[in-house]
Scaffold this motif. Sequence first.
Motif, PDB file in Angstrom:
ATOM      1  N   GLN A  37       0.828  -1.197   0.000  1.00 61.93           N
ATOM      2  CA  GLN A  37       0.000   0.000   0.000  1.00 61.93           C
ATOM      3  C   GLN A  37       0.869   1.256   0.000  1.00 61.93           C
ATOM      4  O   GLN A  37       0.577   2.238  -0.708  1.00 61.93           O
ATOM      5  CB  GLN A  37      -0.912   0.004   1.223  1.00 61.93           C
ATOM      6  N   THR A  38       1.947   1.245   0.766  1.00 56.52           N
ATOM      7  CA  THR A  38       2.873   2.380   0.794  1.00 56.52           C
ATOM      8  C   THR A  38       3.490   2.603  -0.586  1.00 56.52           C
ATOM      9  O   THR A  38       3.615   3.749  -1.052  1.00 56.52           O
ATOM     10  CB  THR A  38       3.984   2.140   1.828  1.00 56.52           C
ATOM     11  N   LEU A  39       3.874   1.508  -1.243  1.00 54.57           N
ATOM     12  CA  LEU A  39       4.468   1.618  -2.571  1.00 54.57           C
ATOM     13  C   LEU A  39       3.463   2.182  -3.562  1.00 54.57           C
ATOM     14  O   LEU A  39       3.806   3.048  -4.399  1.00 54.57           O
ATOM     15  CB  LEU A  39       4.962   0.243  -3.033  1.00 54.57           C
ATOM     16  N   ARG A  46      -2.433   1.961  -8.639  1.00 57.07           N
ATOM     17  CA  ARG A  46      -2.608   0.604  -8.136  1.00 57.07           C
ATOM     18  C   ARG A  46      -1.639  -0.331  -8.847  1.00 57.07           C
ATOM     19  O   ARG A  46      -1.466  -0.260 -10.070  1.00 57.07           O
ATOM     20  CB  ARG A  46      -4.047   0.140  -8.358  1.00 57.07           C
ATOM     21  N   LEU A  47      -1.011  -1.196  -8.079  1.00 57.73           N
ATOM     22  CA  LEU A  47      -0.041  -2.147  -8.631  1.00 57.73           C
ATOM     23  C   LEU A  47      -0.583  -3.567  -8.695  1.00 57.73           C
ATOM     24  O   LEU A  47      -0.140  -4.367  -9.529  1.00 57.73           O
ATOM     25  CB  LEU A  47       1.243  -2.143  -7.789  1.00 57.73           C
ATOM     26  N   ILE A  48      -1.513  -3.902  -7.808  1.00 59.67           N
ATOM     27  CA  ILE A  48      -2.035  -5.257  -7.715  1.00 59.67           C
ATOM     28  C   ILE A  48      -3.556  -5.226  -7.671  1.00 59.67           C
ATOM     29  O   ILE A  48      -4.146  -4.460  -6.900  1.00 59.67           O
ATOM     30  CB  ILE A  48      -1.498  -5.982  -6.459  1.00 59.67           C
ATOM     31  N   ASP A  49      -4.168  -6.049  -8.529  1.00 54.62           N
ATOM     32  CA  ASP A  49      -5.614  -6.241  -8.461  1.00 54.62           C
ATOM     33  C   ASP A  49      -5.889  -7.399  -7.513  1.00 54.62           C
ATOM     34  O   ASP A  49      -5.428  -8.526  -7.735  1.00 54.62           O
ATOM     35  CB  ASP A  49      -6.181  -6.569  -9.852  1.00 54.62           C
ATOM     36  N   ARG A  50      -6.616  -7.102  -6.438  1.00 55.06           N
ATOM     37  CA  ARG A  50      -6.915  -8.117  -5.439  1.00 55.06           C
ATOM     38  C   ARG A  50      -8.293  -8.697  -5.738  1.00 55.06           C
ATOM     39  O   ARG A  50      -9.302  -8.019  -5.592  1.00 55.06           O
ATOM     40  CB  ARG A  50      -6.859  -7.497  -4.041  1.00 55.06           C
TER      41      ARG A  50
END
Length: 300
Positions: A37-39, A46-50
């Motif tokens: 989340q910090t990154l 957004r970096l990752i789709d959960r």
Amino acid sequence: MNLRHLEYLLAVADTGSFSRAAERCHITQSALSRSIQTLEDDLGARLIDRMGKRNELTPFGQTVASRARRMVLDAVELKRSAQLLQEGYLGGIRIGLGAGPTALLMQPFLRYMASMHPRVQVSLESGPPELQTNRLRERGFDALVVDLRSVTPADDLLIEDLGQMRGGFICRVGHPLAKLNTPITFAHLQRYPLASTSLNPELARLLITRYGPAADPQVAVTLRCNDINSLLHAVHGSDAVFLGLISPAREAIANGSLVELPITPALNEGARFAFVTLADRTEAPAMGIFRQFVAEHLHD
């Protein structure tokens, strides 16, 4: 953003799971989630789709992960190099060699390093340039010395032209062609086995242009091997004719066991070699030794 955040992102990318990534990184899942989340906050995207138990990198996440992987690998190698230098040790080098450089460098360089730098770890491997370039990108090699024309230019590669080395046709001193008193043409060569390494398309086209369709390596070459020394060994003991670099045979030519054939028209072509490394990568401390050795030995 720091390197640890990037390492955690790569762990999620590799495992596809926050829980497995946390286990791999030896931290709690909540700590890993906070790091991701910090990154994302630092990068503003957004970096990752959960998606339930499935976690996939977004397109931007894939771009970040690709660059992060190189940064993390570089950091690991930099720490290792610094440690080795502090210990007064030159470290090791891993080199990929093409067919010509293998014949010219492998044995003498191993002998030189064993005598002059016995504590340096040296790994030399020969193989197809395409596979070796992939190994270089994966940090399996520190550098390559290969045919310049076999390497596709790319932003992540530093390609240093080492110059051209002369090629020609070689046979044993008692070969029937060596006794001819008339000009030797490619038609004369066709009566005997032709031995050569795999030739790049550019050189194949040159042979066809100079000597006609019969010189197409796919048809003309009957003994094909990427170990030049093995090909020259076959030429020593048979009527085969070697097509390739003159330099690996210079000692045998000097002592009178092999002879270069004066083909008409002359080949006037050879191989151009390149020293290939990854851009923006710190070289191993021992690489300077190898570079100097290449400069002194890879020439006619």
